[in-house]
Design a protein around this motif. Sequence first.
Motif, mmCIF file in Angstrom:
data_model
loop_
_atom_site.group_PDB
_atom_site.id
_atom_site.type_symbol
_atom_site.label_atom_id
_atom_site.label_comp_id
_atom_site.label_asym_id
_atom_site.label_seq_id
_atom_site.Cartn_x
_atom_site.Cartn_y
_atom_site.Cartn_z
ATOM 1 N N TRP A 1 -3.664 0.199 -3.655
ATOM 2 C CA TRP A 1 -3.035 -1.115 -3.608
ATOM 3 C C TRP A 1 -2.027 -1.176 -4.741
ATOM 4 O O TRP A 1 -2.323 -0.756 -5.860
ATOM 5 C CB TRP A 1 -4.058 -2.235 -3.812
ATOM 6 C CG TRP A 1 -5.195 -2.265 -2.850
ATOM 7 C CD1 TRP A 1 -6.507 -1.960 -3.115
ATOM 8 C CD2 TRP A 1 -5.164 -2.660 -1.468
ATOM 9 N NE1 TRP A 1 -7.277 -2.142 -1.988
ATOM 10 C CE2 TRP A 1 -6.479 -2.562 -0.965
ATOM 11 C CE3 TRP A 1 -4.137 -3.083 -0.610
ATOM 12 C CZ2 TRP A 1 -6.804 -2.869 0.349
ATOM 13 C CZ3 TRP A 1 -4.453 -3.389 0.703
ATOM 14 C CH2 TRP A 1 -5.774 -3.278 1.175
ATOM 15 N N TRP B 1 -4.564 6.719 -1.508
ATOM 16 C CA TRP B 1 -3.897 5.479 -1.157
ATOM 17 C C TRP B 1 -4.302 4.441 -2.199
ATOM 18 O O TRP B 1 -5.459 4.390 -2.623
ATOM 19 C CB TRP B 1 -4.318 5.000 0.228
ATOM 20 C CG TRP B 1 -3.776 5.822 1.355
ATOM 21 C CD1 TRP B 1 -4.447 6.773 2.073
ATOM 22 C CD2 TRP B 1 -2.450 5.778 1.901
ATOM 23 N NE1 TRP B 1 -3.629 7.335 3.024
ATOM 24 C CE2 TRP B 1 -2.393 6.733 2.943
ATOM 25 C CE3 TRP B 1 -1.311 5.021 1.599
ATOM 26 C CZ2 TRP B 1 -1.231 6.943 3.695
ATOM 27 C CZ3 TRP B 1 -0.158 5.236 2.348
ATOM 28 C CH2 TRP B 1 -0.124 6.180 3.381
ATOM 29 N N VAL C 1 0.854 -1.184 0.000
ATOM 30 C CA VAL C 1 0.000 0.000 0.000
ATOM 31 C C VAL C 1 0.888 1.230 0.000
ATOM 32 O O VAL C 1 1.875 1.293 0.737
ATOM 33 C CB VAL C 1 -0.914 0.028 1.248
ATOM 34 C CG1 VAL C 1 -1.729 1.326 1.282
ATOM 35 C CG2 VAL C 1 -1.845 -1.168 1.252
#
Length: 220
Positions: free
Chosen positions: A207, A205, A142
Amino acid sequence: MILGFKPMLFSTPMVVALSNGSKTMTRRPQGLELVNDDELREWEFVGFGKNIKERECAVFKAVGYGDTWAEVPLKIVKGDVIWVRETFFDTSKVDKAELFRKSERFLYKADEVFIGCHKWKPSIHMPKEACRLWLKVKDVRVERLNAISEADAEKEGVLWVGKGSGIVRYMNYETGDYEMVFPSGGLRTLWQSINGDGSWLDNPWVWVYEFEKVERPEGW
């Protein structure tokens, strides 16, 4: 060990990059809305852990809010296989058309094949039986979108011209020209062409999935 098969949509240019091996990484904000859509608090990523249901989670802490934490379950983990959903056409739906008499059942826009006046089907509608690309997840992390390195931007598969000539330019996906000096600039325009103007500056943010292309996996 393969833990599961997970679908993921890819645009046609990125399917080309997957096919030629230049794309080995992708960034996705889906699933991180809990921290990205919070207008009151700023969150920082702490690390990975497991919740009370023993599901692996990304753990965040709210800056300046004491013991305020958030756990975001991972939907894709290391070892999973992503099956690629891409823009396609099912010739069996028009099996009487002369154009498709000798064609395979499924055709793909990334292959630049001619389908006449027929319309391509969006990737969201592609069934599992039409899948031809599988990606085994090697790593999940992340990070903030804008934290990407130039090396990782290259792994995102942005198109380029001029390698070997000493002058390299990356595609601007908003104009279609090769005018970006750095791969991160190309990725910025790709991101905004998909997510809208200003979406790169939102710096969500994301993945980060790193993967390798594999043959049709056992159990598929």
